[in-house]
Design an enzyme around this catalytic site. Structure first.
Site, PDB file in Angstrom:
ATOM      1  N   GLU A   1      18.111  13.119 -61.804  1.00 35.94           N
ATOM      2  CA  GLU A   1      18.886  13.142 -60.558  1.00 35.94           C
ATOM      3  C   GLU A   1      18.512  11.990 -59.630  1.00 35.94           C
ATOM      4  OE1 GLU A   1      15.162  15.415 -59.443  1.00 35.94           O
ATOM      5  OE2 GLU A   1      16.366  15.069 -61.253  1.00 35.94           O
TER       6      GLU A   1
ATOM      7  N   HIS B   1      12.964  12.075 -63.514  1.00 31.38           N
ATOM      8  CA  HIS B   1      13.975  12.793 -62.729  1.00 31.38           C
ATOM      9  C   HIS B   1      15.357  12.182 -62.986  1.00 31.38           C
ATOM     10  CE1 HIS B   1      11.469  15.369 -60.117  1.00 31.38           C
ATOM     11  NE2 HIS B   1      10.552  14.419 -60.273  1.00 31.38           N
TER      12      HIS B   1
ATOM     13  N   CYS C   1      10.920  17.371 -65.155  1.00 34.09           N
ATOM     14  CA  CYS C   1       9.636  17.168 -64.487  1.00 34.09           C
ATOM     15  C   CYS C   1       8.712  18.357 -64.765  1.00 34.09           C
ATOM     16  CB  CYS C   1       9.820  16.888 -63.001  1.00 34.09           C
ATOM     17  SG  CYS C   1       8.323  16.194 -62.221  1.00 34.09           S
TER      18      CYS C   1
END
Length: 207
Positions: A189, A187, A83
């Site tokens: 995650e 992202h 990001c």
């Protein structure tokens, strides 16, 4: 293998650390210590918020940028920016004025232009990750769907450094890569199986 996850006050560090461990990382060091970074086998730079705030946080840690540069560009450690951590690879960011970036991949980060009134900014949610004909990431990025959340986007000067694109009222860069450095705008995650697969490949990546 030691993985340094850089803590400079700008990132959902524990979510990224948990995802890295779920992807197979055994030794994740969340660190603001340049010496730990200098000794790491791999480096991850997360980032959430504005380019300026993230840049100020990173440069605010004495010796951190120098340690990253030495380990990545001299030592050859694989590097992943996530990001705003990816955006910091640019020469400059144009959020809240002009702010210098790492200049590891030449280009600038600028606001997403609204070309269609139906298009919402920030670009938020799941979107496709599409690969180009060239693959500067050396097989690290797969096509698929990932989770995005950003209002600014990276425009590299050299199109050969673009590893993947997405579409949000027009093409936006989803990933960049150059040598042993890769950055993703999305992202991992938050991208469930797709993101964990990417992180697992990064842990094995030998650029």
């Amino acid at each position: 293998m030691t993985l340094a996850l850089i803590d400079y006050g700008a990132g959902n560090l524990h979510s990224v650390a948990n995802a890295l461990r779920a992807a197979g990382a055994e030794d994740v060091a969340i660190t603001a210590n340049p010496d730990v970074v200098r000794a790491a086998d791999r480096i991850v730079l997360p980032g959430v918020g504005s380019f300026r705030a993230c840049a100020e946080g990173l440069w605010g840690i004495h010796g951190m940028v120098e340690a990253m540069t030495e380990r990545v560009h001299v030592g050859g450690a694989p590097f992943l920016g996530i990001c705003v951590g990816m955006q910091l690879l640019a020469t400059r960011g144009l959020e809240h004025g002009v702010t210098r970036g790492l200049d590891w991949i030449e280009g600038q980060v600028q606001r997403i232009e609204r070309t269609d009134p139906e298009i919402k900014i920030p670009h938020m949610g799941w979107n496709d990750v599409n690969l180009g004909r060239k693959d500067p990431a050396q097989g690290l990025i797969d096509p698929g769907e990932a989770y995005f959340l950003h209002s600014y986007h990276f425009q590299p000067d050299d199109g050969a450094t673009v590893a993947a694109m997405t579409d949000h009222g027009g093409g936006l860069v989803a990933a960049v890569a150059k040598d042993n450095v890769v950055g993703v705008q999305f992202h991992p995650e938050k991208s469930q199986g797709y993101g964990l697969s990417l992180l697992a490949r990064f842990l094995e990546w030998k650029p």
